[in-house]
Design an enzyme around this catalytic site. Structure first.
Site, PDB file in Angstrom:
ATOM      1  NE  ARG A   1      66.609  27.958   7.864  1.00  0.00           N
ATOM      2  CZ  ARG A   1      67.879  28.233   8.102  1.00  0.00           C
ATOM      3  NH1 ARG A   1      68.465  27.749   9.173  1.00  0.00           N
ATOM      4  NH2 ARG A   1      68.575  28.984   7.286  1.00  0.00           N
TER       5      ARG A   1
ATOM      6  CG  HIS B   1      67.745  23.935   6.023  1.00  0.00           C
ATOM      7  ND1 HIS B   1      67.256  24.032   4.752  1.00  0.00           N
ATOM      8  CD2 HIS B   1      68.252  25.145   6.335  1.00  0.00           C
ATOM      9  CE1 HIS B   1      67.477  25.274   4.317  1.00  0.00           C
ATOM     10  NE2 HIS B   1      68.077  25.961   5.242  1.00  0.00           N
TER      11      HIS B   1
ATOM     12  CG  LEU C   1      76.123  33.143   9.372  1.00  0.00           C
ATOM     13  CD1 LEU C   1      76.267  33.716   7.966  1.00  0.00           C
ATOM     14  CD2 LEU C   1      77.276  32.196   9.658  1.00  0.00           C
TER      15      LEU C   1
ATOM     16  CG  LEU D   1      81.198  32.904  11.715  1.00  0.00           C
ATOM     17  CD1 LEU D   1      79.774  33.267  11.338  1.00  0.00           C
ATOM     18  CD2 LEU D   1      82.142  34.023  11.327  1.00  0.00           C
ATOM     19  CB  ALA D   2      81.086  31.511  18.285  1.00  0.00           C
ATOM     20  N   GLY D   3      84.155  31.179  17.908  1.00  0.00           N
ATOM     21  CA  GLY D   3      85.462  30.984  18.518  1.00  0.00           C
ATOM     22  C   GLY D   3      86.511  31.945  17.979  1.00  0.00           C
TER      23      GLY D   3
END
Lengths: 637, 253
Positions: free
Chosen positions: A330, A266, A441, A43-45
């Site tokens: 979490r 998690h 995200l 997502l970031a790249g």
């Protein structure tokens, strides 16, 4: 090491606006004169590469998969947070900011987190404009759900595959720029080193994973979006190829590493079932909206779960945290599950699991509603375990999932090496000591779509770039050392496989530097890691050849890096003699076994500087100053 | 814990130009809780220690979503279990003593790389030719300014679930990519955001698909049978309609 975070002056809510005004701009006609390397296409790249291409820069984007549509962001299930307040339930930018700071146990920078909350709304707008098919209400507006650690419904989702849909949106934007000639894609290429010339990041050395060929690429700036290092534990929810190599090599070239000991475990993963196991599978924590977590009241109660009456069950999260119940963050949920198992109340063959039960939700809402919400997650669970969660409670156990630590960056997302920017999970920045659900995200896309396109221009506009091509001595040196390292791995031809070493390291890290840590265990790990590393370099068996596809060689190179990096994680965990978020030091807990922070001594980012082979790394501290939030105990009861 | 032993017949090929062959491997007892790729991991550990090169196979997330893994197992891409990627297939689907034939996805447009690995970059080439909405970052209207009927959003998501694994191509006698292309065309044609480029998208993507050497659909329906995400051939029907509509009724070339 200069740790000036370059936080803009002024009130929190105006900092980003002012900063964008203060940043120098690159004239649109001049942007094509700048080359930018982006490593990683999650997502970031992908969002960064696409957006930088749209702005007119020349972008080269590298990824280790066969296509940029496969980065591990794709596996994120639950959703993405945004302070839209579409549900009219009291949400706001300020509340998302505060929840994130508090959720991170006051170990993140206020200015960065506020900007993240501000940008969250624009991300949703952008993704919808791209055609990302988020869940909707009958009236056609976007649906929301609540998610671990939040009392408002601010999570946007697309069934149990939000990460996939968001990544496909960013991938589409990236493919469009490839088509327009602004981005060149380099799939199946692994970054082997960062090239620093005159103190600035000017390029990378990569290995082609099909031909084995080494190559150098020069640029005016390098952006790392290479994800987290959870696979240091061997078993984690990360993809098999997720690795620390790019960020660790950058660290060895002078980039400070922030809070390497901060790891998120998690709570809702499928329990381990055999020693051949290669990875752990996460079950979205959205399941905790309707599932109730419990263990038998009495240790050693081996009845089938459906045979245990309510009176003999302990719904321990609801009992201990009545306000948040099963929706506690979490780290709290994970630690409590471990506590129950340590007390002998764990279930399943191994005793390392707790139940997540949907019976009451099915009774309340009906089979259809529950299947519609969680059907694909239930199917996945059944494929792996052979059991149907509609009829028998799920079994879950915590697993390594996300790493809050990463390369230190300033407000511009620039590391301590000028010209090296770090985005997404690869940086340390926004989640403090614990990340809230559905925030990864959000951060990846805020960094890629909205922050880096602004801040990288500010850096490039300062100019002063000498002409550097790949025939420069620094490039040649890096290329030679990277090639030699690969050849060395192939020459050893020892008696143990790469995975064998990786598993040994992972088990050690899980035992000594996992869900709870103490001084004795950490010191033992510090003894043991160099021994495993030494044996690795004498006795690892890497079959095959250099100039061909060689997956054992790829893994060996990554594990060699983990064997160095693990030591840094343990040192960081040892140094921080407080408990905060996912970092639980047994020496520092309240009477009720909750994490006990020590703000007087540890309200800082621990930034580690590599000092050379065999030398202990140097610790630097960036103090965290809280002007807006009052430091308080993180209480979810 | 139940265990089974298997006879594996695996396609071995050293590189793109090399001659390939099937080789036989007998496994020891394996837990039926093991995944198919974990079985290959175990085999590779043995091969490594015995001095044979391990079997190369693509894989990454191992939770059925990245689309990186895939092989033809006993004649069927991703193996015998419906709506399941190879990484999510578990040995409880097999019986003690079974022979399992494992070979790569074969298609004109997917060049072999090594053993079970093939080059699927042709899929990226198709998406580059229009598999997106051409909006730059910034300035998008408020997300709720554009109400979309829930049913349309759900149908778009059904199509957009495609993971780009290539099983549809491998299963098709014509090595057609029309399920893959139909899924993306449908996803965007069903949504208002996709309308401005609706015609040029379908024409350009189909043109690229043909150019890359993928065959045509002959309604064999093998593709939807093996699709791990249950993408149906309704999307191919929609692709055909979209293409005809664009070719006859629009001014796109």
């Amino acid at each position: 090491m200069n740790l000036d975070a370059r936080i803009p002056a002024g009130p929190l809510s105006e900092k980003w606006d002012r900063h964008r005004f203060d940043l120098k701009l690159v004239n649109p006609a001049n942007r094509r004169k700048f080359e930018i390397i982006v490593v990683g296409a999650g997502l970031a790249g992908a969002s960064a590469a696409a957006t930088l291409g749209e702005l007119g820069y020349n972008v080269k984007c590298f990824c280790i998969q066969d296509s940029p549509r496969r980065g591990h962001s794709i596996a994120a299930q639950g959703g993405i947070n945004a302070a839209k307040n579409y549900q009219n339930d009291g949400d706001s930018v300020y509340r998302l900011f505060f929840d994130t700071i508090k959720g991170g146990d006051f170990r993140a920078r206020e200015a960065n987190v506020y900007r993240l909350a501000q940008l969250s709304t624009a991300i949703i707008d952008q993704c919808v404009a791209q055609g990302v098919p988020f869940a909707r209400e009958y009236g056609g507006l976007l649906a929301n759900r609540s998610f671990g650690g939040a009392q408002v419904s601010r999570t946007f989702y697309a069934r149990g595959q939000t990460g996939q849909q968001l990544l496909l949106g960013a991938y589409g934007a990236l493919m469009r720029q490839v088509h327009l000639g602004k981005v060149t894609m380099f799939p199946r290429k692994e970054m082997m080193d960062l090239v620093v010339v005159d103190g600035r990041a000017r390029g990378i050395v990569v290995r082609d994973m099909v031909t084995g060929r080494f190559d150098s690429h020069s640029a005016h700036a390098v952006v790392l979006a290479t994800g987290g290092y959870g696979n240091v534990y061997f078993l984690s929810t990360n993809a098999m190829a997720s690795n620390v190599s790019a960020t660790w090599r950058a660290c060895k070239r002078g980039a400070g590493f922030g809070n390497p000991g901060f790891v998120q475990i998690h709570p809702t993963c499928i329990p381990v079932h055999g020693d051949y196991q290669s990875k752990l599978t996460l079950m979205s924590e959205s399941l905790r909206n309707d599932g109730r977590v419990w263990v038998p009241l009495h240790p050693g109660d081996k009845r089938a779960p459906t045979q245990i009456p309510d009176a003999d069950r302990d719904y321990f999260l609801e009992r201990k945290y009545p306000a948040f119940g099963n929706l506690v963050p979490r780290d709290v949920a994970s630690r409590n599950a471990k506590e129950q198992c340590d007390a002998g109340k764990g279930v399943g063959e191994t005793g390392l699991a707790v139940y997540l039960d949907f019976a009451d939700a099915i009774k309340r809402d009906g089979t259809g509603t529950i299947r519609k919400k969680y059907g694909n997650l239930f199917d996945m669970y059944e494929k792996i375990t052979g059991e149907n969660p509609m009829t028998t409670p799920m079994m879950i156990f915590p697993a390594v999932h996300y790493t809050m630590g990463g390369l230190w960056v300033d407000y511009n997302l620039m590391s301590t090496i000028p010209g090296l920017f770090v985005l997404g999970e690869a940086n340390f920045s926004d989640h403090g000591a614990n990340r809230l659900g559905a925030s990864a995200l959000m951060q990846g896309l805020a960094d890629g779509y909205f922050i880096i396109p602004n801040t990288i221009g500010g850096y490039l506009a300062q100019g002063g770039f000498s002409a550097v091509a790949t025939d420069h001595a620094e490039f040649k040196g890096c290329l030679e050392s990277a090639t030699e390292r690969i050849r060395q791995l192939l020459r050893i031809r020892g008696k143990r496989t790469v995975d064998d070493f990786h598993r040994e390291l992972g088990l050690l890290m899980w035992d000594k530097c996992g869900m709870s840590r103490n001084e004795k265990g950490l010191r033992e790990a510090l003894q043991k890691i160099p021994e495993i590393r030494a044996e690795f370099w004498e006795n690892v068996m890497v079959p095959g050849e250099e100039a061909n596809i060689n997956q054992s060689l790829e893994r060996a190179s990554r594990v060699a890096d983990y064997l160095e990096f693990a030591e840094l994680m343990v040192m960081d965990a040892l140094e921080r003699r407080e408990s905060c978020g996912g970092h639980f030091r047994e020496e520092s807990q309240t009477g009720n076994n909750e994490a006990l922070r020590d703000d007087a001594n540890y309200a800082h980012v621990a930034v580690w500087e590599y000092a050379g082979p065999g030398k202990p790394p140097m610790l630097h501290k960036e103090p965290l100053i809280f002007e807006e939030c009052e430091l308080c105990e993180r209480c979810y009861t | 814990m139940k265990t089974i032993s298997l006879n594996l017949r695996i396609w071995r090929q050293k590189g793109p130009g090399a001659t390939g062959e099937f080789r036989n491997y007998e496994t020891g007892p394996l837990s039926t809780d093991m995944s198919f790729l974990e079985m290959l991991d175990v085999l590779n550990e043995h091969l490594t220690l015995e001095g044979e090169e391990p079997v190369a196979f693509d894989h990454d997330c191992r939770e059925g979503i990245c689309g990186m893994c895939g092989a033809v197992v006993n004649g069927r891409p991703h193996g015998p279990q419906s709506r399941t990627t190879l990484c999510q297939l578990h040995l409880r689907q097999f019986h003690n003593g079974d022979t399992i034939v494992i070979e790569p996805f074969r298609a004109e447009a997917f060049k072999p790389l090594r053993d079970l690995m093939v080059d699927r970059s042709a899929f990226d080439g198709i998406i580059q030719n229009g598999g997106y909405v051409s909006v730059n970052t910034g300035g998008a209207p408020d997300a709720n300014a554009l109400p979309i009927p829930q049913r349309a959003a759900e149908q778009a998501l059904d199509a957009s679930e495609c993971i780009g694994c290539g099983a549809c191509v491998a299963a098709c006698p014509n090595a057609s990519a029309m399920l893959f292309v139909g899924a993306k065309v449908s996803h965007l044609a069903l949504l208002p955001q996709g309308q401005p480029e609706r015609n040029r998208r379908v024409i350009n993507m189909v043109r690229k698909m043909d150019e890359l050497g993928f065959g045509n659909c002959r309604n064999e329906r093998e593709c939807e049978r093996v699709c791990p995400k249950g993408v149906t051939i309704r999307n191919i029907a929609r692709l055909n309609r979209e293409f005809l509509r664009a070719a006859f009724l629009s001014e796109e070339e």
